[in-house]
Every structure is written in C-alpha cells, then in structure tokens.
Design a protein around this motif. Structure first.
Motif, mmCIF file in Angstrom:
data_model
loop_
_atom_site.group_PDB
_atom_site.id
_atom_site.type_symbol
_atom_site.label_atom_id
_atom_site.label_comp_id
_atom_site.label_asym_id
_atom_site.label_seq_id
_atom_site.Cartn_x
_atom_site.Cartn_y
_atom_site.Cartn_z
ATOM 1 N N LEU A 6 44.445 41.207 45.108
ATOM 2 C CA LEU A 6 43.785 40.285 43.991
ATOM 3 C C LEU A 6 44.564 39.054 43.479
ATOM 4 N N VAL A 9 43.509 35.751 44.942
ATOM 5 C CA VAL A 9 42.238 35.240 44.854
ATOM 6 C C VAL A 9 42.505 33.619 44.107
ATOM 7 N N ARG A 10 41.920 32.851 44.557
ATOM 8 C CA ARG A 10 42.090 31.491 44.090
ATOM 9 C C ARG A 10 41.250 31.071 42.918
ATOM 10 N N TYR A 13 37.348 31.778 42.022
ATOM 11 C CA TYR A 13 36.544 32.838 42.858
ATOM 12 C C TYR A 13 36.543 34.290 41.927
ATOM 13 N N GLU A 14 37.493 34.398 40.788
ATOM 14 C CA GLU A 14 37.570 35.603 40.296
ATOM 15 C C GLU A 14 36.452 36.331 39.722
ATOM 16 N N ILE A 17 33.937 37.568 42.543
ATOM 17 C CA ILE A 17 34.483 38.859 43.343
ATOM 18 C C ILE A 17 34.613 39.988 42.258
ATOM 19 N N VAL A 57 32.851 32.037 49.117
ATOM 20 C CA VAL A 57 33.382 33.385 48.624
ATOM 21 C C VAL A 57 33.491 34.336 49.818
ATOM 22 N N GLU A 60 36.984 33.950 51.028
ATOM 23 C CA GLU A 60 37.941 34.334 49.948
ATOM 24 C C GLU A 60 38.150 35.608 50.220
ATOM 25 N N LEU A 61 36.806 36.507 50.443
ATOM 26 C CA LEU A 61 36.884 37.823 50.430
ATOM 27 C C LEU A 61 37.621 38.478 51.847
ATOM 28 N N VAL A 64 41.327 38.119 50.903
ATOM 29 C CA VAL A 64 41.621 38.899 49.695
ATOM 30 C C VAL A 64 41.686 40.335 50.472
#
Length: 107
Positions: A6, A9-10, A13-14, A17, A57, A60-61, A64
């Motif tokens: 985590l 995470v940029r 996006y927190e 997510i 997203v 990003e997932l 991550v």
C-alpha cells in the motif's frame, strides 16, 4: 499471496482502493487481477467485477498487488519474429503467419 504494498499507492487512489478492500477480500481482488493479466478477463470485465469506474484504478491495483506478467508464448514469439523478418525483407507474409494461433477458428 503476497500482501499488497500500500506504500505504492499514488495520491488520489487511496480512497478508491480502501473502499474496494472494504467490499472484497485481498484474495478475491488478486484472483480478478490475475485472471485479467492472464487474458481470462478483458479490462471492462475486470472493472465490472471489481466495481470500479476508472481504468487508472485497475492499473494501480495491478501495481499495488504486484501481479506479474504472464510468461510469453515461445511459439507466438517465433511467429511474430518470422512475420517481422519477412515484412522487413519486403517479402510476402503467408496467411498462416498473419494471425496468432489463438485467433484461428478450429473445426
């Protein structure tokens, strides 16, 4: 399963997510992402299953959860190399080399 990183995470996006992790278990998220990366789900299907609206997203997932690329297919790599060689030599590419084997209809 490797736990998600985590810290990667940029910004921006927190929230999305965290909300997703509140609805689904990490194992469920990883399963969807692995099927997406392996080609079993297209990106729209993966986004629908994860109930996310933004393509960023999904990407990003993948980062991550550190989902690896599937291994390349040596037969497909050889087909592409041969087709490229023929194109660069200005030779005709046979029909059997123009499409991946996965695209051919089997009867």
């Amino acid at each position: 399963m490797t736990p998600p990183d985590l810290s990667r995470v940029r910004a921006g996006y927190e929230t999305v997510i965290d909300e997703l992790r509140g609805r689904m278990l990490d194992d469920q998220i990883v399963d969807v992402l692995e099927r997406y990366r392996a080609g079993g789900l297209d990106r729209n299907e993966a986004m629908e299953v994860l109930d996310i609206d933004y393509l960023g997203v999904l990407y990003e997932l993948v980062a991550v959860y550190q989902i690896p690329e599937p291994p390349s297919d040596p037969v497909e790599d050889a087909r592409q190399a041969e087709m490229l060689r023929l194109l660069l030599d200005r030779k005709e590419v046979p029909a059997k080399l123009r499409q991946p084997a996965a695209w051919r209809i089997r009867h």
